[in-house]
Design a protein around this motif. Structure first.
Motif, PDB file in Angstrom:
ATOM      1  N   ASP A   1       0.866  -1.178   0.000  1.00  0.00           N
ATOM      2  CA  ASP A   1       0.000   0.000   0.000  1.00  0.00           C
ATOM      3  C   ASP A   1       0.899   1.223   0.000  1.00  0.00           C
ATOM      4  O   ASP A   1       2.086   1.128  -0.326  1.00  0.00           O
ATOM      5  CB  ASP A   1      -0.972  -0.029   1.187  1.00  0.00           C
ATOM      6  CG  ASP A   1      -0.265  -0.053   2.539  1.00  0.00           C
ATOM      7  OD1 ASP A   1       0.955   0.244   2.602  1.00  0.00           O
ATOM      8  OD2 ASP A   1      -0.923  -0.363   3.554  1.00  0.00           O
ATOM      9  N   ASP A   2       0.372   2.383   0.359  1.00  0.00           N
ATOM     10  CA  ASP A   2       1.154   3.615   0.282  1.00  0.00           C
ATOM     11  C   ASP A   2       2.342   3.630   1.234  1.00  0.00           C
ATOM     12  O   ASP A   2       3.274   4.424   1.053  1.00  0.00           O
ATOM     13  CB  ASP A   2       0.258   4.831   0.580  1.00  0.00           C
ATOM     14  CG  ASP A   2      -0.752   5.084  -0.523  1.00  0.00           C
ATOM     15  OD1 ASP A   2      -0.453   4.729  -1.678  1.00  0.00           O
ATOM     16  OD2 ASP A   2      -1.839   5.621  -0.230  1.00  0.00           O
TER      17      ASP A   2
ATOM     18  N   THR B   1       4.013   2.858  -7.868  1.00  0.00           N
ATOM     19  CA  THR B   1       2.934   3.394  -7.026  1.00  0.00           C
ATOM     20  C   THR B   1       3.311   4.617  -6.210  1.00  0.00           C
ATOM     21  O   THR B   1       2.438   5.264  -5.631  1.00  0.00           O
ATOM     22  CB  THR B   1       2.439   2.320  -6.044  1.00  0.00           C
ATOM     23  OG1 THR B   1       3.458   2.085  -5.056  1.00  0.00           O
ATOM     24  CG2 THR B   1       2.136   1.009  -6.769  1.00  0.00           C
ATOM     25  N   GLY B   2       4.615   4.939  -6.111  1.00  0.00           N
ATOM     26  CA  GLY B   2       5.034   6.060  -5.284  1.00  0.00           C
ATOM     27  C   GLY B   2       5.063   5.763  -3.804  1.00  0.00           C
ATOM     28  O   GLY B   2       5.249   6.676  -2.989  1.00  0.00           O
TER      29      GLY B   2
ATOM     30  N   SER C   1     -10.372  -0.477  -9.525  1.00  0.00           N
ATOM     31  CA  SER C   1     -10.003  -1.503  -8.543  1.00  0.00           C
ATOM     32  C   SER C   1      -8.959  -0.932  -7.599  1.00  0.00           C
ATOM     33  O   SER C   1      -8.206  -0.053  -7.960  1.00  0.00           O
ATOM     34  CB  SER C   1      -9.425  -2.723  -9.278  1.00  0.00           C
ATOM     35  OG  SER C   1      -8.353  -2.344 -10.097  1.00  0.00           O
ATOM     36  N   ARG C   2      -8.911  -1.448  -6.382  1.00  0.00           N
ATOM     37  CA  ARG C   2      -8.027  -0.892  -5.376  1.00  0.00           C
ATOM     38  C   ARG C   2      -6.613  -1.433  -5.527  1.00  0.00           C
ATOM     39  O   ARG C   2      -6.367  -2.481  -6.110  1.00  0.00           O
ATOM     40  CB  ARG C   2      -8.556  -1.200  -3.973  1.00  0.00           C
ATOM     41  CG  ARG C   2      -9.916  -0.579  -3.693  1.00  0.00           C
ATOM     42  CD  ARG C   2     -10.266  -0.725  -2.229  1.00  0.00           C
ATOM     43  NE  ARG C   2      -9.328  -0.018  -1.391  1.00  0.00           N
ATOM     44  CZ  ARG C   2      -9.373   1.299  -1.154  1.00  0.00           C
ATOM     45  NH1 ARG C   2     -10.290   2.042  -1.725  1.00  0.00           N
ATOM     46  NH2 ARG C   2      -8.482   1.856  -0.373  1.00  0.00           N
ATOM     47  N   LEU C   3      -5.645  -0.663  -4.943  1.00  0.00           N
ATOM     48  CA  LEU C   3      -4.249  -1.081  -4.998  1.00  0.00           C
ATOM     49  C   LEU C   3      -4.049  -2.368  -4.228  1.00  0.00           C
ATOM     50  O   LEU C   3      -3.303  -3.255  -4.641  1.00  0.00           O
ATOM     51  CB  LEU C   3      -3.363   0.034  -4.428  1.00  0.00           C
ATOM     52  CG  LEU C   3      -1.875  -0.263  -4.315  1.00  0.00           C
ATOM     53  CD1 LEU C   3      -1.289  -0.536  -5.685  1.00  0.00           C
ATOM     54  CD2 LEU C   3      -1.149   0.892  -3.652  1.00  0.00           C
ATOM     55  N   VAL C   4      -4.664  -2.485  -3.059  1.00  0.00           N
ATOM     56  CA  VAL C   4      -4.523  -3.704  -2.250  1.00  0.00           C
ATOM     57  C   VAL C   4      -5.897  -4.258  -1.911  1.00  0.00           C
ATOM     58  O   VAL C   4      -6.898  -3.605  -2.077  1.00  0.00           O
ATOM     59  CB  VAL C   4      -3.754  -3.402  -0.935  1.00  0.00           C
ATOM     60  CG1 VAL C   4      -2.346  -2.956  -1.261  1.00  0.00           C
ATOM     61  CG2 VAL C   4      -4.451  -2.352  -0.083  1.00  0.00           C
TER      62      VAL C   4
END
Length: 442
Positions: free
Chosen positions: A203-204, A233-234, A439-442
């Motif tokens: 995630d972030d 993703t940064g 859709s979500r990243l995780v």
């Protein structure tokens, strides 16, 4: 099985070369199943050991995968077809936001540093491989960030360094825990070395501890983590996430840990090391590409004495050393703060935040805690990218960076002025439809 492409060859090298030719020409598609060893040996009139040797060569070169009784097949993305070939043509009317490059306007003038480097005495055979000035600056930087002391190696960029480090500990067939989505070049490198990527969701704040623990429990022998400015993703490690990951790694002290801190010099997030007191085999890599220019193919790596010693020893047997003209140039840029971190990082942050803010205002999920890129989850990459091109924007397809994670697109914001962010966000909202939710990243 192979359609109209009959295999040929009497020697292992000939059989392997013929299969590689078929993959390169497109006659053997990704996922194509290869004949069982004994069947192909009978067909070619050779010993089964010859076919087994050919398949081993192809596996080690990242062309095929072998799964015991399930047989062998062409990899979904063979090393002969790297991910950076997945490109979208840029029409004359469109703006290219897919390349991942730093803003040329924020790169330093190389002429003064090159001139200073050229004034030094010429380097001849037998000279130490690393420039003392560069080593001193690198050592001070690593120590300032709380890393354990250790020898330092100089190589030709992050990927070159990572490849050399992996080669010190791993053998073909070993698994490497990598971020998913992650750096496409690394995901290509692993199968080319005969290694298997073990995807770790993130995630972030970086890799998820449970996902890393699962990959290690399944036998991954190495871990590659991006500290800051994760591509695509940064993501940037936080203190809490780093502590949680260190706890996971402490349960596997024999695992090789590689930290890729390529964002050093152009991000303003603090560095949180994963190296712990019990780490046996580790390395932290920093490169000059993003802060000073991608053509400055130079990186420095600190690590345990055995790992760095092996890297340096192997380098001496091959390339010998990285050009001292290049080393001294980077050292001069570093010493004079030719690309001030605070100023450069502030500009990149403002550009990222401008787009993230505009997307958030339209209900679009996006990620970009640090670095040069923003990751936008989408339901379907192909349709989203095609629609964006029609509106004058070219983004990078997420397929370059994904293993098992949901689809998305990567937008390079390095040169995207805040004034353009609103139009891009409006166009992306129109592409994604009402709500703009992917859709979500995780």
């Amino acid at each position: 099985m192979l359609g109209d492409y009959p295999l040929k060859g009497r020697r292992a090298s000939e059989i392997a070369a013929h299969i590689e030719q078929g993959v390169s020409s497109g006659q053997l598609a990704p996922g194509t199943a290869l004949p069982p060893l004994r069947d192909l040996a009978t067909e070619l009139g050779v010993n089964p050991n010859t076919v087994a040797a050919a398949y081993r060569l192809l596996r080690d070169r990242g062309v095929i995968e072998t799964a015991g009784r399930k047989g062998s097949r062409i990899l979904p993305r063979p090393a002969l077809t790297p991910r950076d070939q997945i490109r979208i043509p840029v029409p004359p009317h469109a703006r290219d936001l897919s390349d991942g490059n730093p803003d040329p306007a924020l790169l330093p003038d190389l002429v003064p540093a090159l001139a200073e480097a050229a004034r030094a005495e010429p380097v001849l055979y037998g000279h130490p491989a690393a420039d003392p000035g560069l080593l001193a600056l690198a050592r001070a930087s690593f120590e300032a960030d709380g890393l354990p002391g250790g020898p330092i190696a100089v190589a030709s960029g992050s990927l070159d360094t990572v490849e050399r480090i992996l080669g010190t500990r791993l053998r073909p067939g070993d698994a490497v825990a990598v971020e998913d989505p992650g750096w496409g070049s690394l995901l290509d490198l692993l199968p080319a070395l005969g290694l298997r990527p073990a995807p770790v969701r993130l995630d972030d704040e970086g890799p998820l501890p449970d996902a890393l623990a699962a990959a290690l429990a399944e036998g991954a022998r190495a871990v590659v983590v991006t500290s800051r400015a994760q591509n695509p993703t940064g993501a940037a490690l936080t203190a809490a996430r780093a502590e949680a990951l260190r706890a996971v790694l402490a349960e596997h002290p024999g695992v090789l840990l590689i930290e890729d801190d390529h964002g050093h010099g152009m991000v303003d997030q603090p560095y949180h090391p994963l190296v712990g007191a019990g780490s046996r085999h580790w390395a932290v890599v920093r490169s000059a590409a993003k802060a000073y220019g991608p053509d400055l193919r130079l990186s420095v790596a600190v690590g345990d004495a055995d790992t760095i010693g092996r890297v340096s020893g192997r380098l001496r047997l091959g390339a010998g050393w990285v050009s001292h003209l290049l080393q001294r140039t980077v050292a001069e840029l570093w010493r004079t703060d030719a690309a001030p971190v605070a100023r450069v990082a502030a500009v990149y942050r403002a550009r990222r935040d401008a787009l993230l803010g505009e997307l958030a205002a339209r209900g679009i999920e996006a990620h970009g805690e640090s670095g040069l890129n923003v990751w936008v989850p989408v339901p379907d990459e192909t349709s989203a990218l095609a629609a964006l091109v029609q509106r004058g924007w070219v983004a990078a397809p997420g397929a370059r960076y994904r293993i098992q994670s949901p689809p998305g697109i990567r937008i390079t914001t390095a040169s995207l002025e805040p004034a353009d962010a609103r139009q891009l966000a409006e166009d992306l909202a129109a592409v994604l439809g009402a709500g703009g939710v992917g859709s979500r990243l995780v």
